[in-house]
Scaffold this motif. Structure first.
Motif, short mmCIF file in Angstrom:
data_model
loop_
_atom_site.label_atom_id
_atom_site.label_comp_id
_atom_site.label_asym_id
_atom_site.label_seq_id
_atom_site.Cartn_x
_atom_site.Cartn_y
_atom_site.Cartn_z
N LYS A 167 4.12 -7.29 4.57
CA LYS A 167 5.11 -6.82 3.02
C LYS A 167 6.19 -7.74 3.51
CE LYS A 167 6.40 -2.79 1.35
NZ LYS A 167 6.41 -1.67 0.90
N ARG B 65 14.62 2.58 4.00
CA ARG B 65 15.40 3.44 3.22
C ARG B 65 17.57 3.50 3.41
NH1 ARG B 65 11.85 5.84 1.00
NH2 ARG B 65 9.94 6.12 2.12
N ASP C 123 9.61 1.11 -1.17
CA ASP C 123 8.31 1.17 -0.92
C ASP C 123 7.70 0.32 -0.60
OD1 ASP C 123 8.98 4.22 0.30
OD2 ASP C 123 9.10 4.44 -1.98
N SER D 270 8.68 0.69 4.40
CA SER D 270 9.49 1.02 3.73
C SER D 270 10.97 0.87 3.57
CB SER D 270 9.78 2.29 2.87
OG SER D 270 9.80 3.34 3.56
N ASN E 84 9.85 -7.02 -4.02
CA ASN E 84 8.56 -7.12 -3.50
C ASN E 84 7.55 -8.63 -3.73
OD1 ASN E 84 8.77 -5.16 -1.71
ND2 ASN E 84 7.85 -3.58 -2.71
N GLN F 201 16.54 3.10 -2.80
CA GLN F 201 14.84 3.16 -1.49
C GLN F 201 13.56 2.25 -2.35
OE1 GLN F 201 15.86 4.71 0.90
NE2 GLN F 201 17.13 6.23 -0.51
#
Length: 96
Positions: free
Chosen positions: A11, A87, A96, A85, A3, A94
Motif C-alpha cells: 500500500k 492509527r 485503512d 493501516s 492512498n 484513521q
C-alpha cells in the motif's frame, strides 16, 4: 494523505505537509517506510529524532508511536503492507 495504490502486497500513501506543521502522533500496524520526495522533516520516535529529507527514507517499526515535524514543505510517500493501516491518537484521522 491519499492512498495511491494497494496491490501485490503493498500500500502506498502520498503525504504532503506545509513547513511548521506536524503529522500527529500515530502508529502503523506494520513496519512503515517513509520516503521523502521533497522538503525536510524530523521523525520523532523512541526518544530519538531523525532527519528525513529529499532523496532519503526512514523505516519505522510496527506499532511504534511516532510523529513527523515538518521543517520545510514536505512531500513523500508511506509504504506499508497491503491491508495495514495508520492509527492516530485522534480517531477521526484513521487511514485503512
Amino acid at each position: 494523505m491519499e492512498n495511491l495504490k494497494e496491490s501485490k502486497g503493498v500500500k502506498i500513501i502520498e503525504v504532503a505537509y506545509a513547513a511548521g506543521t506536524n503529522m500527529p502522533r500515530h502508529i502503523a500496524t506494520c513496519d512503515a517506510y517513509l520516503v521523502a520526495e521533497e522538503g525536510n522533516a524530523l521523525l520523532v520516535y523512541a526518544g530519538e529524532r531523525r532527519e528525513v529529507h529529499k532523496g532519503n527514507f526512514a523505516m519505522i517499526p510496527a506499532n511504534e508511536e511516532h510523529l513527523l515535524k515538518v521543517v520545510e514543505d514536505f512531500k513523500g510517500f508511506i509504504v506499508l503492507q497491503e491491508g495495514a493501516s495508520i492509527r492516530f491518537a485522534d480517531e477521526a484521522h484513521q487511514i485503512d
